[in-house]
Design a protein around this motif. Structure first.
Motif, short mmCIF file in Angstrom:
data_model
loop_
_atom_site.label_atom_id
_atom_site.label_comp_id
_atom_site.label_asym_id
_atom_site.label_seq_id
_atom_site.Cartn_x
_atom_site.Cartn_y
_atom_site.Cartn_z
N GLY A 19 43.25 -9.67 39.96
CA GLY A 19 43.77 -8.32 40.14
C GLY A 19 42.77 -7.36 40.75
O GLY A 19 42.79 -6.16 40.45
N ARG A 20 41.91 -7.87 41.65
CA ARG A 20 40.89 -7.03 42.28
C ARG A 20 40.82 -7.32 43.78
O ARG A 20 41.19 -8.41 44.22
CB ARG A 20 39.52 -7.33 41.68
CG ARG A 20 39.40 -6.93 40.23
CD ARG A 20 37.96 -6.99 39.78
NE ARG A 20 37.92 -6.66 38.36
CZ ARG A 20 37.68 -7.52 37.40
NH1 ARG A 20 37.47 -8.78 37.68
NH2 ARG A 20 37.66 -7.13 36.14
N PRO A 21 40.30 -6.36 44.54
CA PRO A 21 40.08 -6.62 45.97
C PRO A 21 39.11 -7.78 46.18
O PRO A 21 38.21 -8.00 45.36
CB PRO A 21 39.48 -5.31 46.49
CG PRO A 21 39.85 -4.28 45.48
CD PRO A 21 39.92 -5.00 44.15
N ALA A 22 39.28 -8.48 47.27
CA ALA A 22 38.37 -9.58 47.64
C ALA A 22 37.38 -9.04 48.67
O ALA A 22 37.74 -8.78 49.82
CB ALA A 22 39.16 -10.76 48.21
N ALA A 23 36.14 -8.87 48.24
CA ALA A 23 35.10 -8.33 49.11
C ALA A 23 34.36 -9.44 49.83
O ALA A 23 34.29 -10.58 49.37
CB ALA A 23 34.11 -7.51 48.29
#
Length: 134
Positions: A19-23
Motif C-alpha cells: 500500500g505504498r508508492p514504489a520508489a
C-alpha cells in the motif's frame, strides 16, 4: 505540456502488496508514429519517493503509440520485505531466481494528439494492473 499536435505521458507506481508508492523504479519511454514503425527510446527516468516519474520527455509530433517499460526486478530485489509480506498473505509460489515473477512490465498504448495520458501501474510481486488515469 500538451499541444494540438502532440500528446503527453505521465505515470506512477503503487506497490499494492504494501500500500505504498514504489520508489526508484527505472522507467523507459518509447514512441513510434505507426503500428509498423520501429520504436524510438525517448528517455529514461526513475520513480521518486511518491512513485512518480516527473521528468519523462515530451513526445514528438506524429506519435501514435507509446510504450512504458518498468524495470521491476531491481525494485523487488531491493524490497524483499515486500515479497515476504506478500507471500505470507497468500498461498502463492515463491519468486523466481531473479527475485521477481515479473522482472519487467511493458505497457503499450495508443495516444491522440492534444491529450494527456496518465498511466498508473499497480504492482505486487505476483501481478500488476494498469489503467488510464486522469
Amino acid at each position: 505540456m500538451s499541444t494540438e499536435t502532440t500528446a503527453s505521458v505521465s505515470t506512477h507506481i503503487l506497490d499494492t502488496s504494501v500500500g505504498r508508492p514504489a520508489a526508484s523504479v527505472v522507467v523507459s519511454l518509447s514512441a513510434r508514429g505507426g503500428g509498423r514503425e520501429p520504436w524510438v527510446v525517448l528517455g529514461r527516468s526513475a520513480t521518486d519517493a511518491d512513485g512518480r516519474c516527473k521528468d519523462l520527455p515530451a513526445l514528438p509530433e506524429g506519435t501514435t503509440h507509446v510504450r512504458l517499460d518498468f524495470e521491476t526486478e531491481a525494485y523487488f530485489h531491493t524490497h524483499t520485505h515486500t515479497q515476504k509480506q506478500a507471500e505470507a498473505q497468500q498461498d502463492a509460489p515463491a519468486p523466481r531466481d531473479s527475485g521477481a515473477f515479473f522482472p519487467e512490465v511493458a505497457i503499450t498504448f495508443a495516444v491522440t494528439p492534444g491529450e494527456h495520458f496518465h498511466v498508473p501501474l499497480l504492482l505486487n510481486p505476483f501481478g500488476y494492473s494498469v489503467y488510464r488515469g486522469s
